[in-house]
Write an enzyme that holds these catalytic residues in place. Structure first.
Site, PDB file in Angstrom:
ATOM      1  N   HIS A  76       0.822  -1.219   0.000  1.00  0.00           N
ATOM      2  CA  HIS A  76       0.000   0.000   0.000  1.00  0.00           C
ATOM      3  C   HIS A  76       0.854   1.267   0.000  1.00  0.00           C
ATOM      4  O   HIS A  76       0.477   2.266  -0.612  1.00  0.00           O
ATOM      5  CB  HIS A  76      -0.963  -0.003   1.181  1.00  0.00           C
ATOM      6  CG  HIS A  76      -1.842  -1.224   1.224  1.00  0.00           C
ATOM      7  ND1 HIS A  76      -2.512  -1.622   2.338  1.00  0.00           N
ATOM      8  CD2 HIS A  76      -2.130  -2.147   0.256  1.00  0.00           C
ATOM      9  CE1 HIS A  76      -3.195  -2.728   2.079  1.00  0.00           C
ATOM     10  NE2 HIS A  76      -2.965  -3.075   0.825  1.00  0.00           N
ATOM     11  N   HIS A 233      -9.425  -2.199  -4.687  1.00  0.00           N
ATOM     12  CA  HIS A 233      -8.269  -2.493  -3.840  1.00  0.00           C
ATOM     13  C   HIS A 233      -7.301  -3.450  -4.536  1.00  0.00           C
ATOM     14  O   HIS A 233      -6.083  -3.320  -4.394  1.00  0.00           O
ATOM     15  CB  HIS A 233      -8.677  -3.051  -2.475  1.00  0.00           C
ATOM     16  CG  HIS A 233      -7.479  -3.200  -1.588  1.00  0.00           C
ATOM     17  ND1 HIS A 233      -6.941  -2.131  -0.905  1.00  0.00           N
ATOM     18  CD2 HIS A 233      -6.665  -4.250  -1.361  1.00  0.00           C
ATOM     19  CE1 HIS A 233      -5.848  -2.528  -0.278  1.00  0.00           C
ATOM     20  NE2 HIS A 233      -5.658  -3.814  -0.527  1.00  0.00           N
ATOM     21  N   ASP A 237      -3.387  -2.820  -5.058  1.00  0.00           N
ATOM     22  CA  ASP A 237      -2.333  -3.799  -4.769  1.00  0.00           C
ATOM     23  C   ASP A 237      -1.468  -4.052  -6.008  1.00  0.00           C
ATOM     24  O   ASP A 237      -0.241  -4.157  -5.917  1.00  0.00           O
ATOM     25  CB  ASP A 237      -2.940  -5.134  -4.334  1.00  0.00           C
ATOM     26  CG  ASP A 237      -3.341  -5.165  -2.869  1.00  0.00           C
ATOM     27  OD1 ASP A 237      -2.888  -4.317  -2.088  1.00  0.00           O
ATOM     28  OD2 ASP A 237      -4.118  -6.075  -2.512  1.00  0.00           O
ATOM     29  N   HIS A 260      -0.722 -11.028  -4.853  1.00  0.00           N
ATOM     30  CA  HIS A 260       0.659 -10.520  -4.760  1.00  0.00           C
ATOM     31  C   HIS A 260       1.677 -11.472  -5.364  1.00  0.00           C
ATOM     32  O   HIS A 260       2.566 -11.066  -6.112  1.00  0.00           O
ATOM     33  CB  HIS A 260       1.022 -10.278  -3.296  1.00  0.00           C
ATOM     34  CG  HIS A 260       0.086  -9.355  -2.603  1.00  0.00           C
ATOM     35  ND1 HIS A 260      -0.090  -8.060  -2.993  1.00  0.00           N
ATOM     36  CD2 HIS A 260      -0.758  -9.552  -1.559  1.00  0.00           C
ATOM     37  CE1 HIS A 260      -0.976  -7.483  -2.207  1.00  0.00           C
ATOM     38  NE2 HIS A 260      -1.406  -8.371  -1.333  1.00  0.00           N
TER      39      HIS A 260
HETATM   40 ZN   LIG Z   1      -3.765  -4.721  -0.233  1.00  0.00          ZN
END
Ligand SMILES: [Zn+2]
Length: 304
Positions: A76, A233, A237, A260
């Site tokens: 973030h 969101h 990311d 991720h």
């Molecule tokens: Zn996140």
């Protein structure tokens, strides 16, 4: 670009729950984004925020140096930096995890905007995607393809009706991150919370700094900040994880149910193929089409 003066953030880590203080400092051209653990005195405390220092983790993005010194949940702040136009900064932090704050990038961006930016001498280089590169895992896909400037295209599909199917596509130029994505928070299911807590994770998580859903219900007080906050969101990311390329990417990122670890695998696949990318020195017009251009007041005009 770097920040014009130091800016500090204090809070708790999402997973550790431990209090942490983090200070962003101005840095010279070609410094990149580097963390320095001020609580580490017996080993190298510096960790470069770069793709080949990422240790795979499902829950967050964690980077580690050759001495085993790490910092986690960096995505973030990374998104906030590139989304506000900062390419060079030294981040001092007194613990192993970045503060979660409100679960989005909004407070980081506000701090960076209050500090302002300073233009640096030296040309800004970008990474031009030359051909499609893709990684897959089950139904999840992450892909980079050629495009004039950074576009992020994301889709998710959750069984919980409160999330369901969501997709969104954004050209990231001209402050799109700040207008559309920066305030969207981390999200998870109540069952995930129970599992993480049982395993000593998410100790700093609350119903305010994460959107928690259970079936068709949003359990967080105040509900959602946007009807499609979860996919926003995921795009936040993705921007943060793509920042680990070490330079702005000129290309289109497509993520379907990706996370991720997959975005990091995608960067590794891109850099493993010399025909898939090339360095490009940004013209002033290109620099102005980067995600953070024009977001902060700057001491100079050059977008470097
Ligand atoms: Zn996140």
């Amino acid at each position: 670009m770097t920040i014009a003066k130091p800016v500090a953030f204090e809070g708790v880590g999402l997973h550790t729950g431990a209090p942490v203080r983090m200070v962003l400092h101005p840095a010279p051209s070609d410094h990149g984004i580097v963390f320095r653990r001020t609580d580490i005195t017996d080993r190298n405390p510096r960790i470069a925020a770069i793709w080949d220092r990422v240790t795979p983790s499902k829950l967050c993005t964690l980077i580690e140096n050759e001495d085993g010194v790490s910092v986690s949940t960096i995505e973030h702040i990374m998104a906030a930096l590139v989304g506000a136009g900062v390419h060079n900064t030294l981040i001092e932090i007194d613990g192993p995890e970045v503060p979660i704050l409100d679960g989005s990038s909004a407070e980081f961006v506000a701090g960076i905007q209050a500090a302002g930016l300073r233009a640096l001498s030296g040309a800004l280089r970008a990474i031009r995607v030359l051909k499609p590169v893709e990684v897959r895992e089950g139904e999840a896909v992450a892909r980079l393809e050629p495009a004039a400037s950074l576009v992020i295209d994301f889709s998710i599909d959750f069984a919980d009706a409160a999330i369901g199917k969501q997709e969104k596509r954004l050209n990231m130029a001209n402050g799109a991150f700040v207008r559309e994505l920066m305030d969207s928070r981390t999200f998870c299911r109540q069952a995930d919370v129970d599992f993480m807590r049982a395993n000593g994770l998410a100790l700093g998580g609350t119903y305010e700094n994460a959107v928690v859903v259970d079936g068709d219900k949003v359990l967080s007080p105040g509900g959602l900040r946007h009807a499609d906050e979860p996919v926003r969101h995921k795009m936040l990311d993705a921007l943060g994880d793509l920042a680990l390329a070490g330079a702005p990417i000129l290309g289109r990122y497509v993520g379907a149910r990706a996370g991720h670890a997959m975005t990091n695998r995608l960067l590794r696949a891109l850099f493993a193929d010399p025909e898939a990318w090339e360095w490009e020195t940004c013209s002033p017009a290109q620099a102005y089409s980067l995600p953070g251009a024009g977001v902060c007041r700057a001491a100079g005009l050059a977008a470097r």
